[in-house]
Design a protein around this motif. Structure first.
Motif, PDB file in Angstrom:
ATOM      1  N   THR A  52      -2.635  -7.094   5.906  1.00 16.61           N
ATOM      2  CA  THR A  52      -1.419  -7.827   5.878  1.00 16.61           C
ATOM      3  C   THR A  52      -0.351  -7.106   6.333  1.00 16.61           C
ATOM      4  N   ARG A  81       0.140 -17.494   9.275  1.00 18.05           N
ATOM      5  CA  ARG A  81       1.144 -17.541   8.171  1.00 18.05           C
ATOM      6  C   ARG A  81       1.048 -19.216   7.678  1.00 18.05           C
ATOM      7  N   ASP A 123       0.874 -13.332   9.927  1.00 15.90           N
ATOM      8  CA  ASP A 123       1.107 -12.111   8.907  1.00 15.90           C
ATOM      9  C   ASP A 123      -0.194 -11.318   8.664  1.00 15.90           C
ATOM     10  N   GLY A 124      -1.043 -11.298   9.545  1.00 15.29           N
ATOM     11  CA  GLY A 124      -2.187 -10.428   9.265  1.00 15.29           C
ATOM     12  C   GLY A 124      -2.889 -10.131  10.677  1.00 15.29           C
TER      13      GLY A 124
END
Length: 395
Positions: A52, A81, A123-124
């Motif tokens: 993350t 996201r 987001d990762g």
């Protein structure tokens, strides 16, 4: 920490571990760019486990030595996201080199890099790198073009051009009309990040056409964010003074102002290693190795090149001899080459850029650019007077 909070933290850690994710990386953040070091070890294989991260929409990989090449492959996968789904593995283009001239060459913090990839809100990340011998200091660059944004306007405007103490080009007989351009202010360039004034060269002799690579899967409403992301990547990640390209064009044909210093001035760019001097550039957002261009892209590229070359009275269908300013893998320092006035990046450097499809379109773009100049010239000519009898017959 209370027992309840402790239990929650442990449960969260276990859940992330079960998904193969780490806690948010200890990333260094600088004006919209978060960096994560790729762990060292094997000189031929490196990886960053899925994790993350802080929010980002554009990704690239950089390394310490700007003169080092990454002779291998870089692949990334990212997590949306919006949906939480992981993307497939996607490659990053590695044939990027630092500029060879001007103040940026010896700037502190200049790094080697891949081309960036537009991912959309993410987001990762997970990364794997392989090659014959990987350069030192590999790190992942996570760019959030919305960080600190004060509401970006994307209206097409005619920017004001500040007069500077440089030689003004004389508009020749092949002058073309300047196309509408989305200014730096309109797409949201953070001018506080540009530390040094632009460098000017004697004139502009040719245009190099590029693509940004990455993906064509973007909405044109995102184009200003993509341009802003490329700007942040070039400045904050590559360590350049400004965005490398002079102009950018999206797949809907919108033209964006690139490097600062005056669109009608001979500003030194950072776009064609070995041939930055006395040339200008336009880069199309997207990957044209895998996708064909459309008519509006070809027309916009033609209009920009026709106008820029027309400032110097240059025929966009002609050729010019240029001298390489660096050993770049295709040309030696000081070696001369004959180039089309509108050339592809690959003509001067060993790269696939601007992609085979866009490269194959260059003959048509040269013709369109020549016609743009003729159309502008015809529009400026006064109508030919006709005698009264001719008028009567015409009616």
């Amino acid at each position: 920490m209370t027992p309840r909070l402790l239990r929650t933290a442990v449960a969260t850690a276990l859940a992330l571990g079960a998904l193969g994710l780490t806690q948010p990386a200890r990333a260094v953040s600088s004006d919209g760019v978060h960096t994560v070091r790729v762990p060292g070890g094997d000189p031929r294989e490196r990886s960053l486990a899925p994790r993350t991260t802080e929010p980002f929409s554009l990704i690239g990989v950089t390394w310490d030595d700007p003169d080092a090449t990454l002779d291998g492959t870089v692949q990334v996968r990212t997590r949306s996201r919006e949906s939480g789904a992981w993307s497939a593995w996607r490659p990053l283009e590695t044939d990027v080199r630092t500029p060879e001239a001007g103040p940026e060459r010896d700037r502190a913090g200049v790094r080697g890099s891949t081309q960036p990839l537009w991912t959309g809100p993410s987001d990762g990340v997970q990364v794997r790198v392989s090659g014959s011998r990987l350069p030192a200091g590999l790190r992942v660059e996570l760019v959030d073009p919305e960080a600190g944004s004060d509401g970006v306007h994307t209206a097409v405007v005619e920017p004001d051009v500040v007069e500077r103490d440089v030689v003004e080009p004389a508009a020749g007989p092949l002058a073309a009309e300047r196309p509408a351009v989305t200014s730096r202010a309109a797409w949201g360039a953070d001018e506080s990040l540009v530390k040094d004034p632009p460098t000017y060269t004697g004139d502009t002799k040719a245009m190099f056409v590029h693509h940004t690579a990455g993906t064509n899967d973007y909405a044109c409403s995102e184009s200003a964010s993509i341009v802003r992301g490329v700007f942040l990547y070039h400045v904050q990640s590559n360590g350049w003074n400004d965005i490398g390209y002079h102009f950018l064009v999206d797949k809907c044909g919108t033209v964006f102002e690139g490097r600062a210093g005056g669109m009608d001035k001979p500003v030194l760019g950072a776009h064609a290693y070995g041939f930055n001097t006395a040339t200008s550039s336009v880069s199309v957002l997207g990957n044209y190795s895998t996708t064909a261009t459309n008519a509006v892209v070809r027309e916009s590229v033609a209009k920009v090149t026709a106008w820029k070359l027309g400032l110097y009275g240059i025929d966009p269908t002609g050729t010019v001899v240029l001298t390489s300013g660096a050993d770049n893998g295709k040309y030696k320092l000081g070696q001369k080459g004959t180039f089309h006035r509108i050339s592809g990046h690959r003509d001067g450097y060993p790269t696939e850029c601007p992609g085979q499809n866009l490269y194959d379109d260059l003959p048509e773009i040269r013709t369109l650019a020549a016609n743009a100049g003729k159309t502008a010239e015809a529009a400026q000519e006064p109508p030919v007077p006709r005698d009264e009898d001719e008028d009567v017959l015409a009616r």
